[in-house]
Scaffold this motif. Structure first.
Motif, PDB file in Angstrom:
ATOM      1  N   LYS A 107     -47.959  46.977 -47.505  1.00 53.94           N
ATOM      2  CA  LYS A 107     -47.339  48.206 -47.473  1.00 53.94           C
ATOM      3  C   LYS A 107     -47.019  48.526 -46.128  1.00 53.94           C
ATOM      4  CE  LYS A 107     -48.725  52.565 -48.492  1.00 53.94           C
ATOM      5  NZ  LYS A 107     -49.535  53.633 -49.316  1.00 53.94           N
ATOM      6  N   ARG A 108     -45.865  49.198 -45.951  1.00 52.02           N
ATOM      7  CA  ARG A 108     -45.817  49.714 -44.664  1.00 52.02           C
ATOM      8  C   ARG A 108     -44.845  50.694 -44.790  1.00 52.02           C
ATOM      9  NH1 ARG A 108     -48.452  46.244 -43.352  1.00 52.02           N
ATOM     10  NH2 ARG A 108     -48.370  44.419 -42.014  1.00 52.02           N
ATOM     11  N   ALA A 109     -45.068  51.847 -43.680  1.00 54.38           N
ATOM     12  CA  ALA A 109     -44.571  53.084 -43.731  1.00 54.38           C
ATOM     13  C   ALA A 109     -43.219  53.197 -42.600  1.00 54.38           C
ATOM     14  CB  ALA A 109     -45.349  54.411 -43.259  1.00 54.38           C
ATOM     15  N   TYR A 110     -42.114  53.415 -43.028  1.00 53.56           N
ATOM     16  CA  TYR A 110     -40.888  53.763 -41.897  1.00 53.56           C
ATOM     17  C   TYR A 110     -40.375  55.088 -42.067  1.00 53.56           C
ATOM     18  CZ  TYR A 110     -41.162  48.584 -41.846  1.00 53.56           C
ATOM     19  OH  TYR A 110     -41.556  47.215 -42.015  1.00 53.56           O
ATOM     20  N   SER A 111     -40.185  55.609 -40.800  1.00 56.14           N
ATOM     21  CA  SER A 111     -39.161  56.837 -40.870  1.00 56.14           C
ATOM     22  C   SER A 111     -37.975  56.429 -41.212  1.00 56.14           C
ATOM     23  CB  SER A 111     -39.554  57.258 -39.117  1.00 56.14           C
ATOM     24  OG  SER A 111     -40.811  57.802 -39.119  1.00 56.14           O
ATOM     25  N   ILE A 112     -37.207  57.371 -41.502  1.00 57.12           N
ATOM     26  CA  ILE A 112     -35.728  57.551 -42.034  1.00 57.12           C
ATOM     27  C   ILE A 112     -35.023  57.705 -40.806  1.00 57.12           C
ATOM     28  CG2 ILE A 112     -33.959  58.373 -43.714  1.00 57.12           C
ATOM     29  CD1 ILE A 112     -35.991  58.497 -45.879  1.00 57.12           C
ATOM     30  N   ALA A 113     -34.165  57.197 -40.279  1.00 61.08           N
ATOM     31  CA  ALA A 113     -33.428  57.694 -38.892  1.00 61.08           C
ATOM     32  C   ALA A 113     -32.091  58.144 -39.345  1.00 61.08           C
ATOM     33  CB  ALA A 113     -33.320  56.371 -38.129  1.00 61.08           C
ATOM     34  N   ASN A 114     -31.393  57.883 -40.524  1.00 62.27           N
ATOM     35  CA  ASN A 114     -30.060  58.625 -40.622  1.00 62.27           C
ATOM     36  C   ASN A 114     -30.392  60.041 -41.351  1.00 62.27           C
ATOM     37  OD1 ASN A 114     -30.930  56.768 -42.881  1.00 62.27           O
ATOM     38  ND2 ASN A 114     -28.842  56.705 -43.863  1.00 62.27           N
ATOM     39  N   ALA A 115     -29.132  60.799 -41.314  1.00 60.70           N
ATOM     40  CA  ALA A 115     -29.385  62.284 -41.709  1.00 60.70           C
ATOM     41  C   ALA A 115     -29.069  62.333 -43.085  1.00 60.70           C
ATOM     42  CB  ALA A 115     -28.172  62.907 -40.874  1.00 60.70           C
ATOM     43  N   PRO A 116     -29.692  62.976 -43.844  1.00 57.44           N
ATOM     44  CA  PRO A 116     -29.475  63.418 -45.337  1.00 57.44           C
ATOM     45  C   PRO A 116     -28.197  63.518 -45.517  1.00 57.44           C
ATOM     46  CG  PRO A 116     -31.436  64.504 -44.634  1.00 57.44           C
ATOM     47  CD  PRO A 116     -30.847  64.025 -43.213  1.00 57.44           C
ATOM     48  N   GLY A 117     -27.465  63.061 -46.507  1.00 57.33           N
ATOM     49  CA  GLY A 117     -26.156  63.348 -46.964  1.00 57.33           C
ATOM     50  C   GLY A 117     -25.162  62.449 -45.963  1.00 57.33           C
ATOM     51  N   CYS A 118     -25.321  61.763 -45.273  1.00 55.44           N
ATOM     52  CA  CYS A 118     -24.680  60.927 -44.666  1.00 55.44           C
ATOM     53  C   CYS A 118     -23.567  60.080 -45.506  1.00 55.44           C
ATOM     54  CB  CYS A 118     -25.493  59.702 -43.550  1.00 55.44           C
ATOM     55  SG  CYS A 118     -26.135  58.539 -44.706  1.00 55.44           S
ATOM     56  N   PRO A 119     -22.531  59.585 -44.880  1.00 57.33           N
ATOM     57  CA  PRO A 119     -21.575  58.965 -45.909  1.00 57.33           C
ATOM     58  C   PRO A 119     -22.010  57.717 -46.696  1.00 57.33           C
ATOM     59  CG  PRO A 119     -20.524  59.400 -43.535  1.00 57.33           C
ATOM     60  CD  PRO A 119     -21.970  59.914 -43.644  1.00 57.33           C
ATOM     61  N   SER A 120     -22.794  57.179 -46.133  1.00 57.88           N
ATOM     62  CA  SER A 120     -23.397  55.850 -46.782  1.00 57.88           C
ATOM     63  C   SER A 120     -24.758  56.507 -47.244  1.00 57.88           C
ATOM     64  CB  SER A 120     -23.457  54.823 -45.918  1.00 57.88           C
ATOM     65  OG  SER A 120     -22.345  54.328 -45.505  1.00 57.88           O
ATOM     66  N   ALA A 121     -24.550  57.116 -48.600  1.00 66.41           N
ATOM     67  CA  ALA A 121     -25.959  57.814 -49.163  1.00 66.41           C
ATOM     68  C   ALA A 121     -26.556  56.856 -49.932  1.00 66.41           C
ATOM     69  CB  ALA A 121     -25.306  59.006 -50.155  1.00 66.41           C
ATOM     70  N   ASP A 122     -26.430  55.637 -50.096  1.00 71.10           N
ATOM     71  CA  ASP A 122     -27.092  54.444 -50.684  1.00 71.10           C
ATOM     72  C   ASP A 122     -27.859  53.838 -49.808  1.00 71.10           C
ATOM     73  OD1 ASP A 122     -24.717  53.087 -49.635  1.00 71.10           O
ATOM     74  OD2 ASP A 122     -24.649  51.755 -51.334  1.00 71.10           O
ATOM     75  N   ARG A 123     -27.881  54.034 -48.539  1.00 63.84           N
ATOM     76  CA  ARG A 123     -28.441  53.295 -47.493  1.00 63.84           C
ATOM     77  C   ARG A 123     -29.477  54.058 -46.627  1.00 63.84           C
ATOM     78  NH1 ARG A 123     -23.689  49.378 -45.217  1.00 63.84           N
ATOM     79  NH2 ARG A 123     -22.821  49.172 -47.365  1.00 63.84           N
ATOM     80  N   LEU A 124     -30.550  53.358 -45.925  1.00 59.51           N
ATOM     81  CA  LEU A 124     -31.493  53.987 -45.364  1.00 59.51           C
ATOM     82  C   LEU A 124     -31.369  53.196 -44.070  1.00 59.51           C
ATOM     83  CD1 LEU A 124     -34.296  54.678 -47.611  1.00 59.51           C
ATOM     84  CD2 LEU A 124     -32.868  56.246 -46.711  1.00 59.51           C
ATOM     85  N   GLU A 125     -31.703  53.897 -42.837  1.00 55.52           N
ATOM     86  CA  GLU A 125     -31.866  53.298 -41.639  1.00 55.52           C
ATOM     87  C   GLU A 125     -33.013  53.656 -40.961  1.00 55.52           C
ATOM     88  OE1 GLU A 125     -28.659  53.959 -38.828  1.00 55.52           O
ATOM     89  OE2 GLU A 125     -27.004  53.531 -40.226  1.00 55.52           O
TER      90      GLU A 125
ATOM     91  N   ALA B   2     -26.965  53.587 -56.107  1.00 52.82           N
ATOM     92  CA  ALA B   2     -27.009  55.047 -56.529  1.00 52.82           C
ATOM     93  C   ALA B   2     -27.367  55.624 -55.124  1.00 52.82           C
ATOM     94  CB  ALA B   2     -27.876  55.205 -57.390  1.00 52.82           C
ATOM     95  N   PRO B   3     -26.942  56.758 -54.826  1.00 53.66           N
ATOM     96  CA  PRO B   3     -27.430  57.827 -53.413  1.00 53.66           C
ATOM     97  C   PRO B   3     -28.967  57.833 -53.760  1.00 53.66           C
ATOM     98  CG  PRO B   3     -26.181  58.903 -54.605  1.00 53.66           C
ATOM     99  CD  PRO B   3     -26.009  57.909 -55.666  1.00 53.66           C
ATOM    100  N   LEU B   4     -29.560  58.078 -52.588  1.00 54.71           N
ATOM    101  CA  LEU B   4     -30.955  58.553 -52.245  1.00 54.71           C
ATOM    102  C   LEU B   4     -30.722  59.990 -51.688  1.00 54.71           C
ATOM    103  CD1 LEU B   4     -31.961  55.413 -50.332  1.00 54.71           C
ATOM    104  CD2 LEU B   4     -32.790  56.100 -52.570  1.00 54.71           C
ATOM    105  N   SER B   5     -31.935  60.651 -52.228  1.00 48.80           N
ATOM    106  CA  SER B   5     -32.007  62.117 -51.695  1.00 48.80           C
ATOM    107  C   SER B   5     -33.207  62.229 -50.902  1.00 48.80           C
ATOM    108  CB  SER B   5     -31.842  62.976 -52.847  1.00 48.80           C
ATOM    109  OG  SER B   5     -33.219  62.797 -53.843  1.00 48.80           O
ATOM    110  N   TYR B   6     -33.225  62.926 -49.663  1.00 51.72           N
ATOM    111  CA  TYR B   6     -34.230  62.934 -49.201  1.00 51.72           C
ATOM    112  C   TYR B   6     -34.191  64.071 -47.987  1.00 51.72           C
ATOM    113  CZ  TYR B   6     -31.494  60.126 -45.941  1.00 51.72           C
ATOM    114  OH  TYR B   6     -30.368  59.536 -45.211  1.00 51.72           O
ATOM    115  N   VAL B   7     -34.979  64.506 -47.470  1.00 49.49           N
ATOM    116  CA  VAL B   7     -35.083  65.572 -46.181  1.00 49.49           C
ATOM    117  C   VAL B   7     -35.449  65.110 -44.915  1.00 49.49           C
ATOM    118  CG1 VAL B   7     -35.708  67.317 -48.104  1.00 49.49           C
ATOM    119  CG2 VAL B   7     -37.295  66.268 -46.670  1.00 49.49           C
TER     120      VAL B   7
END
Length: 69
Positions: free
Chosen positions: A51-69, A29-34
């Motif tokens: 527990k580790r915190a990671y910044s999201i590198a890909n843009a919101p609404g990118c073609p692979s909305a079920d993935r985070l980089e 399922a797609p993820l929504s984020y800003v």
């Protein structure tokens, strides 16, 4: 963002001290984020929760909305 289960699908060395990680949602399922948002990743390593915190590198609404980089 609510708690979701992700799987690590790629790991790439970007420099000697930095790795790029790509996660995909288990339910696909797609993820929504800003822009500028981060995720907290909870792992169990040898019986201890980490527990580790990671910044999201890909843009919101990118073609692979079920993935985070």
């Amino acid at each position: 963002m609510s708690r979701r289960e992700l799987e690590l699908i790629a790991s790439e060395a970007l420099s000697p001290s930095v790795r790029g990680l790509t996660f995909r949602t288990l339910d696909r399922a797609p993820l929504s984020y800003v822009a500028g948002q981060w995720i907290d990743v909870h792992l169990s390593i040898e019986g201890s929760e980490v527990k580790r915190a990671y910044s999201i590198a890909n843009a919101p609404g990118c073609p692979s909305a079920d993935r985070l980089e």
